[in-house]
Design a protein around this motif. Structure first.
Motif, short mmCIF file in Angstrom:
data_model
loop_
_atom_site.label_atom_id
_atom_site.label_comp_id
_atom_site.label_asym_id
_atom_site.label_seq_id
_atom_site.Cartn_x
_atom_site.Cartn_y
_atom_site.Cartn_z
N SER A 74 31.34 113.41 -9.99
CA SER A 74 31.39 113.38 -8.53
C SER A 74 30.14 114.02 -8.17
CB SER A 74 32.46 114.22 -8.28
OG SER A 74 33.87 113.74 -8.58
N ILE A 75 29.76 113.68 -6.84
CA ILE A 75 28.91 114.46 -6.19
C ILE A 75 29.56 114.94 -4.87
CG2 ILE A 75 26.58 114.08 -4.51
CD1 ILE A 75 26.49 111.29 -6.01
N ALA A 76 29.59 116.36 -4.98
CA ALA A 76 30.30 117.20 -4.26
C ALA A 76 29.56 117.73 -3.01
CB ALA A 76 30.92 118.43 -4.92
N PHE A 77 30.02 117.76 -1.89
CA PHE A 77 29.33 118.27 -0.58
C PHE A 77 30.51 119.19 0.02
CE2 PHE A 77 28.37 113.66 -1.08
CZ PHE A 77 27.06 114.09 -1.12
N PRO A 78 30.41 120.52 -0.52
CA PRO A 78 31.45 121.61 -0.20
C PRO A 78 31.47 121.94 1.37
CG PRO A 78 30.07 122.26 -2.09
CD PRO A 78 29.68 120.92 -1.58
N LYS A 79 30.19 121.98 1.86
CA LYS A 79 30.23 122.40 3.42
C LYS A 79 30.87 121.36 4.18
CE LYS A 79 26.99 123.36 7.03
NZ LYS A 79 25.67 123.17 7.45
N TYR A 80 31.22 120.13 3.75
CA TYR A 80 31.78 119.14 4.45
C TYR A 80 33.20 118.52 3.90
CZ TYR A 80 27.13 119.04 6.54
OH TYR A 80 25.90 119.51 6.83
N LYS A 81 33.49 119.32 2.83
CA LYS A 81 34.76 118.95 2.07
C LYS A 81 34.69 117.48 1.72
CE LYS A 81 37.53 122.78 4.44
NZ LYS A 81 38.87 122.80 5.05
N ALA A 82 33.83 117.10 1.13
CA ALA A 82 33.53 115.81 0.82
C ALA A 82 33.09 115.52 -0.71
CB ALA A 82 32.66 115.10 1.89
N LYS A 83 33.52 114.45 -1.25
CA LYS A 83 32.98 114.13 -2.62
C LYS A 83 32.89 112.73 -2.67
CE LYS A 83 34.96 117.50 -5.80
NZ LYS A 83 35.93 117.82 -7.00
N ILE A 84 31.87 112.23 -3.29
CA ILE A 84 31.83 110.74 -3.76
C ILE A 84 32.31 110.73 -5.32
CG2 ILE A 84 30.36 108.64 -4.07
CD1 ILE A 84 28.51 110.04 -1.82
N HIS A 85 33.22 110.27 -5.65
CA HIS A 85 33.73 109.94 -7.26
C HIS A 85 33.10 108.80 -7.70
CE1 HIS A 85 36.91 113.14 -6.68
NE2 HIS A 85 37.21 112.71 -5.49
N LEU A 86 32.68 109.09 -8.90
CA LEU A 86 32.17 108.03 -9.47
C LEU A 86 32.87 107.94 -10.88
CD1 LEU A 86 28.26 108.93 -8.62
CD2 LEU A 86 29.86 106.68 -7.80
N SER A 87 33.13 106.62 -11.39
CA SER A 87 33.72 106.33 -12.91
C SER A 87 32.79 105.32 -13.60
CB SER A 87 35.21 106.19 -12.97
OG SER A 87 35.33 105.11 -12.05
N TYR A 88 32.22 105.57 -14.59
CA TYR A 88 31.63 104.48 -15.36
C TYR A 88 32.20 104.15 -16.62
CZ TYR A 88 28.23 102.41 -18.49
OH TYR A 88 27.57 101.51 -19.24
N LYS A 89 32.33 102.87 -16.78
CA LYS A 89 32.97 102.04 -18.05
C LYS A 89 32.26 101.07 -18.41
CE LYS A 89 37.80 102.76 -16.42
NZ LYS A 89 38.82 102.36 -16.29
N ASP A 90 32.24 100.97 -19.98
CA ASP A 90 31.39 99.86 -20.51
C ASP A 90 32.17 98.63 -20.35
OD1 ASP A 90 29.28 101.13 -21.82
OD2 ASP A 90 30.60 102.11 -23.28
N ILE A 91 31.61 97.47 -20.19
CA ILE A 91 32.44 96.24 -20.08
C ILE A 91 32.60 95.72 -21.56
CG2 ILE A 91 32.18 93.88 -19.25
CD1 ILE A 91 30.59 94.87 -16.93
N SER A 92 33.76 95.33 -21.72
CA SER A 92 34.24 94.65 -22.88
C SER A 92 35.20 93.48 -22.46
CB SER A 92 34.67 95.58 -24.06
OG SER A 92 35.73 96.10 -23.35
N ASN A 93 34.61 92.30 -21.84
CA ASN A 93 35.44 91.09 -21.83
C ASN A 93 36.61 91.42 -20.84
OD1 ASN A 93 33.96 89.54 -23.44
ND2 ASN A 93 35.35 89.78 -25.18
#
Length: 191
Positions: A74-93
């Motif tokens: 996540s990229i957290a922005f505590p002052k603004y109570k915001a987060k950009i959540h990121l999830s990565y996965k390998d592609i396998s068909n």
């Protein structure tokens, strides 16, 4: 005695003239003014199979992996109570399943959203393709997206605020962080 009588009459006239103004009307509820920092970015280039630039006023946090596969940060922005959540996965068909999951997660907000706009990202030079979902209204997430190279890599992201959704009060923050998300998308590279 006549002076007292004229003083009372004068006082009564002044009181009547002053009190004949319009009825007071309550002011609409206001919101705190948010001040935002100047846009500056730094490169995230670590063990992950991707790199991108993210705001210097954000903090990278490695999240607990909830589904046991891929990477979660996540990229957290505590002052603004915001987060950009990121999830990565390998592609396998499973690219169709992953993109359909991203679409259905974005459209789960339909019942609260006023509109959902889709912005397509297509960058063959960097082999980055994806869709950004701009969710307007009082939804829990205002921005969601996914990016892929269509063969090996897939990343999904979402912007959340840790507060009750209110499109009017959050509008300046959503606009501000949407630009950061778009910049992240435009600077993403696969390793």
């Amino acid at each position: 005695m006549p002076n007292l009588k004229s003083l009372l009459i004068s006082s009564l006239l002044v009181f009547l003239l002053v009190s004949c103004a319009d009825e007071p009307v309550p002011k609409p509820r206001g919101y705190f003014r948010l001040t935002f920092p100047e846009k500056q970015y730094r490169l995230l280039d670590t063990i992950y199979p991707f790199t991108f630039e993210y705001p210097v006023y954000g903090t990278i946090i490695k999240e607990r992996n909830r589904d046991g596969e891929g990477e979660w940060i996540s990229i957290a922005f505590p002052k603004y109570k915001a987060k950009i959540h990121l999830s990565y996965k390998d592609i396998s068909n499973n690219l169709n399943q992953l993109t359909e999951d991203a679409r259905s997660l974005a459209y789960k907000h339909t019942y609260k959203a006023d509109a959902i706009d889709e912005m397509v990202f297509d960058n063959p030079e960097k082999n980055v393709y994806g869709i950004l979902y701009d969710i307007r209204g009082n939804s829990a997430s205002s921005i969601q997206f996914y990016l892929t190279d269509s063969s090996r890599h897939y990343i999904r992201g979402a912007l959340y605020f840790r507060c009750e959704p209110n499109k009017d009060s959050l509008a300046p923050a959503v606009d501000f962080f949407t630009k950061d998300v778009i910049y992240l998308i435009e600077t993403l590279r696969w390793k």
